[in-house]
Design a protein around this motif. Structure first.
Motif, PDB file in Angstrom:
ATOM      1  N   HIS A   1     -46.633  39.660 -62.158  1.00  0.00           N
ATOM      2  CA  HIS A   1     -47.585  39.902 -62.114  1.00  0.00           C
ATOM      3  C   HIS A   1     -47.992  40.826 -60.846  1.00  0.00           C
ATOM      4  CE1 HIS A   1     -52.005  39.661 -63.147  1.00  0.00           C
ATOM      5  NE2 HIS A   1     -52.444  40.155 -64.209  1.00  0.00           N
TER       6      HIS A   1
ATOM      7  N   HIS B   1     -51.711  32.719 -62.121  1.00  0.00           N
ATOM      8  CA  HIS B   1     -52.602  33.221 -64.077  1.00  0.00           C
ATOM      9  C   HIS B   1     -51.657  32.934 -64.824  1.00  0.00           C
ATOM     10  CE1 HIS B   1     -53.213  36.556 -60.637  1.00  0.00           C
ATOM     11  NE2 HIS B   1     -55.036  36.399 -61.522  1.00  0.00           N
TER      12      HIS B   1
ATOM     13  N   CYS C   1     -46.791  29.842 -62.426  1.00  0.00           N
ATOM     14  CA  CYS C   1     -47.483  30.988 -61.538  1.00  0.00           C
ATOM     15  C   CYS C   1     -48.996  30.415 -61.593  1.00  0.00           C
ATOM     16  CB  CYS C   1     -47.754  32.441 -61.847  1.00  0.00           C
ATOM     17  SG  CYS C   1     -48.004  33.321 -60.949  1.00  0.00           S
TER      18      CYS C   1
HETATM   19 FE1  FES Z   1     -48.598  35.601 -61.821  1.00  0.00          FE
HETATM   20 FE2  FES Z   1     -50.870  36.537 -61.984  1.00  0.00          FE
HETATM   21  S1  FES Z   1     -49.549  36.554 -60.106  1.00  0.00           S
HETATM   22  S2  FES Z   1     -49.507  35.514 -63.854  1.00  0.00           S
END
Ligand code: FES
Length: 132
Positions: A62, A81, A78
């Protein structure tokens, strides 16, 4: 999903790994951290004598936050987010904002037990293309 070829890099030896204890690696270069992991049971794409050794990027597809490994459910998670990826199913996304599965590094194990990474399943975060 396109298989990308990178130079062959030795990551470790099978004897260096304990089940469900990830080892930090870098592949294909120092800008691409990852983990090498012996799952303890054969999985699709697993390498080695037990077919259970896998390796993944730990940069979230992401926005590139560092993923952490959860040994209880064998997922990469993660803190940015909250995307989640399944280490037993080729880095498949379980939940979250990422729009691709986690890049899995292609492994080869030679007859001495040395483990080499030789490619990658998807684009590593932050790279415009999968070239060195
Ligand atoms: Fe991993 Fe956004 S950086 S979900």
């Amino acid at each position: 999903n396109a298989q990308l070829d990178y130079p062959s890099n030795r990551l470790a030896n099978v004897a260096d790994l304990a089940v469900n204890e990830p080892m930090d690696i870098e592949y294909p270069d120092a800008d691409s951290p990852g983990i090498l992991l012996k799952l303890g049971q054969a999985v699709e794409g697993g390498a080695g004598p037990d077919g259970d050794i896998v390796a993944y990027s730990v940069l979230c597809p992401h926005k590139g936050w560092y993923l952490t490994y959860n040994a209880e459910d064998r997922s990469l998670n993660c803190p940015g987010h909250f995307s989640r990826f399944d280490a037993e199913v080729g880095g498949q996304q379980i939940w979250g904002h990422a729009t691709q599965n986690l890049p899995q590094f292609t492994l080869r194990v030679d007859d001495k037990g040395d483990i080499y990474a030789e490619g990658c399943s998807d684009l590593i975060f932050g790279r415009p293309s999968n070239v060195l």
